[in-house]
Write an enzyme that holds these catalytic residues in place. Structure first.
Site, PDB file in Angstrom:
ATOM      1  N   HIS A  79      -3.372   7.302   2.555  1.00 31.98           N
ATOM      2  CA  HIS A  79      -3.777   6.019   1.968  1.00 31.98           C
ATOM      3  C   HIS A  79      -5.196   5.718   2.447  1.00 31.98           C
ATOM      4  O   HIS A  79      -5.535   5.928   3.611  1.00 31.98           O
ATOM      5  CB  HIS A  79      -2.806   4.934   2.441  1.00 31.98           C
ATOM      6  CG  HIS A  79      -3.258   3.540   2.142  1.00 31.98           C
ATOM      7  ND1 HIS A  79      -3.716   3.159   0.907  1.00 31.98           N
ATOM      8  CD2 HIS A  79      -3.331   2.430   2.936  1.00 31.98           C
ATOM      9  CE1 HIS A  79      -4.046   1.886   0.941  1.00 31.98           C
ATOM     10  NE2 HIS A  79      -3.833   1.418   2.161  1.00 31.98           N
ATOM     11  N   ASN A 104     -10.143  -0.154  -0.232  1.00 26.59           N
ATOM     12  CA  ASN A 104      -8.675  -0.104  -0.209  1.00 26.59           C
ATOM     13  C   ASN A 104      -8.135  -0.621  -1.542  1.00 26.59           C
ATOM     14  O   ASN A 104      -8.259  -1.803  -1.843  1.00 26.59           O
ATOM     15  CB  ASN A 104      -8.175  -0.954   0.965  1.00 26.59           C
ATOM     16  CG  ASN A 104      -6.661  -0.915   1.117  1.00 26.59           C
ATOM     17  OD1 ASN A 104      -5.949  -0.454   0.229  1.00 26.59           O
ATOM     18  ND2 ASN A 104      -6.173  -1.401   2.248  1.00 26.59           N
ATOM     19  N   CYS A 107       0.817  -1.223   0.000  1.00 23.74           N
ATOM     20  CA  CYS A 107       0.000   0.000   0.000  1.00 23.74           C
ATOM     21  C   CYS A 107       0.847   1.268   0.000  1.00 23.74           C
ATOM     22  O   CYS A 107       0.337   2.353  -0.261  1.00 23.74           O
ATOM     23  CB  CYS A 107      -0.944   0.013   1.199  1.00 23.74           C
ATOM     24  SG  CYS A 107      -2.099  -1.347   1.175  1.00 23.74           S
TER      25      CYS A 107
END
Ligand code: UT7
Length: 322
Positions: free
Chosen positions: A249, A279, A113
Site C-alpha cells: 500500500h 495515498n 486502505c
C-alpha cells in the site's frame, strides 16, 4: 486445482495534478517537508464531474481491455472504496451499468486502505469455490472530497485514483492466498468522525473529513506490516528470497522502506508509486501493480507479495503468481 489468476490490470489517475508547491501556497508546508517525511511529490485530484464511479470505470475498462475479455464474461464486480458515489446503490452497480452489463453480482466493500486486498480475498474465494469464473476487483477513491484542505497534517497525504484487476479461474497458479485482519480498538486514530447513521449535523461539518494521528498510525503500520509478511510467508512455506516483487500500500515512502527492510527486500524489487499519486487508499495497490506491469517490471509467473494497512485498523496481504 483451480486458481484465481490476474489476467489484466488497469488504472486511472485524474488529469488534474496538485504539486507540493501548489499546496504550500495555501497552507504552512513545503515541498521539502512533504518529500522528506512522505516521499510524495504530487497527487491527482478528480475534477468536479468525476466521481469514484467515473474513475473506477476507467480503471476497470483498462483492465478488461488488457485481459482481452468481453464484458459479458464478467460474473462478479467488487468495488473497494471509502468514498462511494451515493449512500446507495453501490458504486459497483453504477459501474456495472456503465459497462453495459446486468445480472452478475456487484457490491462495494469497505476496509479503508486494505480494501483492495480484502476484495482480492473475496474474489479469490468465489473463483476457487466455483461461484464465479471471471471477477473484476476495483479499488477507487475520491479522497479529495473527504480531505480538509486547511489541515496540513492530512491534506498533503492523500490523492484520488483508481486501479483494477480482472481475475479468472485458471489451472495455472495465481493467488496462492490472501489474509485479512482487523482490530477496531483504535478507531479514532484514523477516521472520518461524521457519518450517515449519526445524522448530518451541520454544527459538526468540520468532522466530515479525514482525521489522523499520523505518528501513531505510522508506528502501528510498520509493526503490523512486518508481522503480516512473516505470517504470510511462513504460512505458505515461502522464503523471502523467493519473492520477486513487493507491492505495498502506498501511504508513505518511509513506511514502505521500513517494511521492505524488515522483509529483506532490496528497494529495486519494491514497487513505489506514492511519489506520483500520494495515498489513494484502496486504489493504491492496484495502481502500483498496473504501473509496474505496464512498464514491464512485473513479468508473468513472478511471485508477488501485496500488503496493506489502514483505518479500522484493517490489514492484509496477498501472495500471488502474476
Ligand atoms: O493509509 C494508511 C494510513 N496512513 C498512514 O499510513 C500515514 C501514517 N503517518 C505518516 O505518514 C506520518 O506520521 C506523517 C507523514 C503523517 C507525519 O510524519 P511524522 O514524522 O510522524 O511527523 P509528526 O506527525 O511527528 O510531525 C512532525 C512535525 C510537527 O511539528 P512539531 O510538533 O514537531 O513542531 C507537525 O506539526 O511536523 C509538523 N507537520 C508539518 N509541517 C509541515 C505536520 N504536517 C506538516 C506539513 N508541513 N504538512
Amino acid at each position: 486445482m483451480t486458481y484465481a489468476r490476474i489476467i489484466g490490470t488497469g488504472s486511472y489517475l485524474p488529469a488534474k495534478v496538485v504539486t507540493n508547491d501548489d499546496l504550500a501556497e495555501s497552507m504552512e508546508t513545503s515541498d521539502e517537508w512533504i518529500r522528506e517525511r512522505t516521499g510524495i511529490h504530487r497527487r491527482h485530484v478528480a475534477s468536479d464531474d468525476e466521481t469514484t464511479a467515473t474513475i473506477g470505470l476507467y480503471a476497470a475498462q483498462n483492465a478488461i481491455e488488457a485481459a482481452g475479455i468481453e464484458v459479458d464474461e464478467i460474473d462478479l464486480i467488487l468495488v473497494a472504496t471509502t468514498t462511494p458515489d451515493k449512500v446507495f446503490p453501490a458504486t459497483a452497480t453504477i459501474i456495472q451499468r456503465r459497462l453495459g452489463i446486468a445480472g452478475c453480482g456487484a457490491f462495494d466493500l469497505q476496509a479503508a486502505c486494505s480494501g483492495f486486498v480484502y476484495g482480492l480475498d473475496v474474489a479469490d474465494r468465489y473463483i476457487r469455490s466455483g461461484g464465479a469464473r471471471t471477477a473484476v476487483v476495483i479499488g477507487a477513491e475520491t479522497l479529495s472530497r473527504i480531505t480538509n484542505w486547511e489541515d496540513r497534517t492530512t491534506a498533503v497525504l492523500f490523492g484520488d485514483g483508481a486501479g483494477a484487476v480482472v481475475l479468472q479461474a485458471s489451472e495455472e497458479p495465481g493467488i496462492v492466498a490472501a489474509h485479512i485482519h482487523a482490530d477496531g480498538k483504535q478507531e479514532e486514530l484514523l477516521h472520518v468522525p461524521q457519518g450517515i447513521s449519526q445524522g448530518y449535523d451541520q454544527t459538526r461539518a468540520g468532522e466530515a473529513y479525514i482525521q489522523m494521528n499520523g505518528n501513531a498510525v505510522f508506528r502501528k503500520a510498520v509493526a503490523t506490516l512486518d508481522s503480516i509478511a512473516r505470517e504470510t510467508l511462513a504460512g505458505h512455506g515461502v522464503e523471502k528470497e523467493q519473492l520477486d516483487w513487493f507491492v505495498p500500500h502506498q501511504a508513505n515512502l518511509r513506511i514502505i522502506t521500513a517494511a521492505a527492510k524488515k522483509l529483506g527486500m532490496p528497494m529495486e524489487r519494491v514497487v513505489v508509486t506514492v511519489d506520483e499519486h500520494a495515498n489513494t487508499s484502496s486504489a493504491s495497490i492496484p495502481l502500483a501493480l498496473d504501473i509496474a506491469v505496464r512498464d514491464g517490471r512485473i513479468q508473468r509467473g513472478e511471485l508477488l507479495l501485496l500488503e496493506a494497512f489502514g483505518a479500522g485498523f484493517t490489514w492484509g496481504s496477498a501472495l500471488l503468481y502474476y
